[in-house]
Every structure is written in C-alpha cells, then in structure tokens.
Design an enzyme around this catalytic site. Structure first.
Site, PDB file in Angstrom:
ATOM      1  N   VAL A 119       1.085  -1.409  -0.301  1.00 18.10           N
ATOM      2  CA  VAL A 119       0.005   0.520   0.239  1.00 18.10           C
ATOM      3  C   VAL A 119       1.576   1.374   0.070  1.00 18.10           C
ATOM      4  O   VAL A 119       1.958   1.099   0.821  1.00 18.10           O
ATOM      5  CB  VAL A 119      -1.122   0.008   1.460  1.00 18.10           C
ATOM      6  CG1 VAL A 119      -1.713   1.382   1.501  1.00 18.10           C
ATOM      7  CG2 VAL A 119      -1.629  -1.396   1.133  1.00 18.10           C
ATOM      8  N   CYS A 120       0.499   2.366  -0.643  1.00 18.62           N
ATOM      9  CA  CYS A 120       1.283   3.820  -0.959  1.00 18.62           C
ATOM     10  C   CYS A 120       0.178   4.616  -0.618  1.00 18.62           C
ATOM     11  O   CYS A 120      -1.192   4.316  -0.317  1.00 18.62           O
ATOM     12  CB  CYS A 120       1.587   3.467  -1.586  1.00 18.62           C
ATOM     13  SG  CYS A 120       0.892   3.894  -3.606  1.00 18.62           S
ATOM     14  N   TYR A 121       0.084   5.904  -1.202  1.00 18.13           N
ATOM     15  CA  TYR A 121      -0.528   7.169  -1.034  1.00 18.13           C
ATOM     16  C   TYR A 121      -2.220   6.963  -2.081  1.00 18.13           C
ATOM     17  O   TYR A 121      -3.064   6.882  -1.656  1.00 18.13           O
ATOM     18  CB  TYR A 121      -0.273   8.291  -1.553  1.00 18.13           C
ATOM     19  CG  TYR A 121       1.053   8.398   0.056  1.00 18.13           C
ATOM     20  CD1 TYR A 121       0.483   9.403   0.226  1.00 18.13           C
ATOM     21  CD2 TYR A 121       2.568   8.359  -0.430  1.00 18.13           C
ATOM     22  CE1 TYR A 121       1.229   9.817   2.107  1.00 18.13           C
ATOM     23  CE2 TYR A 121       3.086   8.740   0.001  1.00 18.13           C
ATOM     24  CZ  TYR A 121       2.952   9.946   1.426  1.00 18.13           C
ATOM     25  OH  TYR A 121       3.508  10.014   2.714  1.00 18.13           O
ATOM     26  N   GLY A 125      -1.588   4.289  -5.099  1.00 22.96           N
ATOM     27  CA  GLY A 125      -1.273   2.683  -5.538  1.00 22.96           C
ATOM     28  C   GLY A 125      -0.223   3.562  -6.914  1.00 22.96           C
ATOM     29  O   GLY A 125      -0.367   2.297  -7.726  1.00 22.96           O
ATOM     30  N   PHE A 169      -3.449   4.071  -0.081  1.00 28.49           N
ATOM     31  CA  PHE A 169      -4.829   3.785   0.630  1.00 28.49           C
ATOM     32  C   PHE A 169      -5.791   4.760   0.901  1.00 28.49           C
ATOM     33  O   PHE A 169      -6.677   5.272   1.598  1.00 28.49           O
ATOM     34  CB  PHE A 169      -3.710   4.714   2.120  1.00 28.49           C
ATOM     35  CG  PHE A 169      -4.135   4.735   3.446  1.00 28.49           C
ATOM     36  CD1 PHE A 169      -4.158   3.883   3.938  1.00 28.49           C
ATOM     37  CD2 PHE A 169      -4.530   6.740   3.892  1.00 28.49           C
ATOM     38  CE1 PHE A 169      -4.693   3.935   5.447  1.00 28.49           C
ATOM     39  CE2 PHE A 169      -5.178   6.739   5.090  1.00 28.49           C
ATOM     40  CZ  PHE A 169      -5.593   5.763   5.851  1.00 28.49           C
TER      41      PHE A 169
END
Length: 109
Positions: A63-65, A67, A92
């Site tokens: 997961v990141c900010y 995608g 996220f």
C-alpha cells in the site's frame, strides 16, 4: 520473478481476511497518523529485516498513497521471493473511502 497483481480494495480486504500481510510504504509520519489496521510500515531501513523474517508463501499486499509507489515496491518484493504479491490500486486514499472502519488512527495497530 518480479510479477505482482494490481487489486482493488475489496479484493485486498478479502485477502486480509484470509491472512494476507499488508505493508505500507508511505512515509513514517503519515503511516503513524493513519493506516490500514494491522499493516506493517516498510521503508529503506526496515525492508531487509522484514524480508528475512517474512513467510514468503503468505500473500502480501503493498500500500502507498494512491497506488503508484506501491507498484515499484511490489515488484521489488516479488523479486525477493514472495510468492504472491499485490499492489493496492488507489492506495490508502481509496482504501480509506472503501473501509473506514479498518483504519487505525494515531496508534500502532
């Protein structure tokens, strides 16, 4: 092999329910303020020990900010021997909208 699959939050949630490991590659302050419940924070200083201690057979959701960064991290983790690696599309931010009850805020959960 450095292959991974991009998945929607709903698919990621199903994987979590089956025991998938969730790793978050956002910056430490952002992770500390809010993250997917049960996620592990990964950065350049923690990734080697995470890989050494991980069960490579367990599904892994990155997961990141939004995608984008998670795709690079997912490719790297897949190249390190993880059998089943996923990148969360929308990151996220999309997860927060889909599963607000699964967000840990200001905690280590």
């Amino acid at each position: 092999m450095s292959e991974f699959t991009r998945i929607a939050p709903e698919e990621a949630q199903k994987l979590r329910e089956k025991g998938a490991v969730v790793v978050d590659v956002r910056d430490p302050q952002t992770f500390a303020s809010a993250h997917i419940r049960g996620a592990t924070h990964l950065d350049n200083t923690s990734i080697a020990s995470f890989i050494d201690e991980a069960d490579l057979a367990k599904p892994l959701v990155v997961v990141c900010y939004h995608g984008n960064s998670s795709q690079n991290a997912a490719a790297y983790l897949a190249s390190q021997g993880f059998a089943e690696v996923y990148s969360l599309d929308g990151g996220f931010e999309l997860w927060r909208n889909a599963f607000p009850q699964e967000i840990a805020v200001n905690s280590n959960d």
